[in-house]
Design an enzyme around this catalytic site. Structure first.
Site, short mmCIF file in Angstrom:
data_model
loop_
_atom_site.label_atom_id
_atom_site.label_comp_id
_atom_site.label_asym_id
_atom_site.label_seq_id
_atom_site.Cartn_x
_atom_site.Cartn_y
_atom_site.Cartn_z
N ILE A 1 -2.53 -6.62 -11.84
CA ILE A 1 -2.17 -5.09 -12.05
C ILE A 1 -2.93 -4.50 -11.00
CG2 ILE A 1 -2.03 -5.06 -14.68
CD1 ILE A 1 -4.98 -4.39 -14.41
N PRO A 2 -2.26 -4.70 -9.43
CA PRO A 2 -2.72 -4.20 -8.35
C PRO A 2 -2.85 -2.40 -8.49
CG PRO A 2 -0.69 -5.05 -8.14
CD PRO A 2 -1.01 -5.31 -9.27
N HIS A 3 -3.97 -1.87 -7.81
CA HIS A 3 -4.02 -0.59 -8.07
C HIS A 3 -5.11 -0.30 -6.81
CE1 HIS A 3 -7.89 -0.99 -9.73
NE2 HIS A 3 -7.39 -1.98 -10.49
N GLY A 4 -5.14 1.05 -6.27
CA GLY A 4 -6.21 1.46 -5.35
C GLY A 4 -7.43 1.66 -5.75
#
Lengths: 99, 160
Positions: B68-71
């Site tokens: 779940i890539p995110h900043g």
């Protein structure tokens, strides 16, 4: 502290939009019948009234600095971590937390 | 067209679901996911750098071939609106040694996506549904798996 006395569980996180949100959603659902508030906050802004802090092992040192004497429960994996399972069980059935 | 419940439809737009992408590795996969968020107007291009930065500090790999890539929190100002994107890599993308088949990319300032992520966790703890997510070839299948189901919620509430 005993799991039965936990009223506020805080998931400490860095970005606060991924795994911590997922875990908060899961724990709110799991603890729906318990009198426990589940929140997620930045690791540098852990509220003083938290009874227990849950965070990824990579953030545990920072969480401990910000948590005062509040028990910090680090987890390794995002799904089905045994440390989180033990905490849930202690909240539901009673038992020492962070010992 | 079948109507989709508000939660998933509001945050996960159909044009943010890409089921046949290819990536040479983790960072390439993150750039593709980030570009989908950029193309759908959810984030500014610099948000992709924040996603790469976050991944280098703590992995967003969940297990079962899903990340779940995110900043970072610093990248929050680059978000125009809360949104999710689903990108599937049928050949898998190497994620620090784990093969990732599905990325659910996140751009969020609020908690509106909490129920979808909690549902994702339930899906991934059920081997059959986790496989269904990895093998999904239709947008509908993804939306159905990630939409919190009120009928099963009661029986699931006793498990984490």
């Amino acid at each position: 502290m005993n799991g039965k006395d936990i009223r506020k569980l805080v998931i400490a996180c860095d970005a606060g939009m991924g795994s911590s949100v997922m875990l908060a959603g899961q724990l709110r659902k799991t603890l729906k019948k318990q009198d426990v508030t589940v929140e997620h906050t930045p690791v540098d802004a852990i509220p003083g009234d938290a009874d227990v802090v849950v965070c990824h092992t990579g953030l545990a040192a920072r969480a401990r600095r910000g948590a005062g004497g509040t028990p910090v429960i680090p987890f390794e994996v995002y799904l089905g971590d045994p440390a989180v399972d033990r905490l849930v069980k202690a909240i539901k059935d009673g038992g020492e937390v962070g010992a | 067209m079948r109507s989709v419940p508000d939660g998933a439809a509001g945050l996960l737009a159909r044009d943010a679901i890409r089921l046949d992408a290819w990536a040479g590795g983790r960072d390439h996969a993150i750039r593709i996911c980030g570009q989908v968020l950029v193309d759908t107007g959810a984030v500014a291009p610099a948000y992709i750098d924040a996603m790469l930065e976050r991944e280098r500090s703590i992995s967003t790999y969940l297990g079962e071939g899903v990340a779940i890539p995110h900043g970072t929190s610093g990248g929050r100002d680059l978000i125009h609106r809360d949104a999710l994107a689903v990108v599937r890599f049928p050949d898998g993308a190497d994620w620090d040694g784990n093969p990732v088949t599905v990325c659910i990319a996140i751009a969020a300032r609020g908690d509106g996506h909490m129920e979808i992520l909690a549902e994702l966790a339930q899906v991934l703890m059920d081997p059959d549904r986790a496989r269904a997510l990895r093998e999904a070839t239709e947008d509908e299948q993804v939306l159905a798996l990630l939409t919190p189901d009120t009928e099963t919620r009661e029986e699931e509430e006793d498990s984490v």
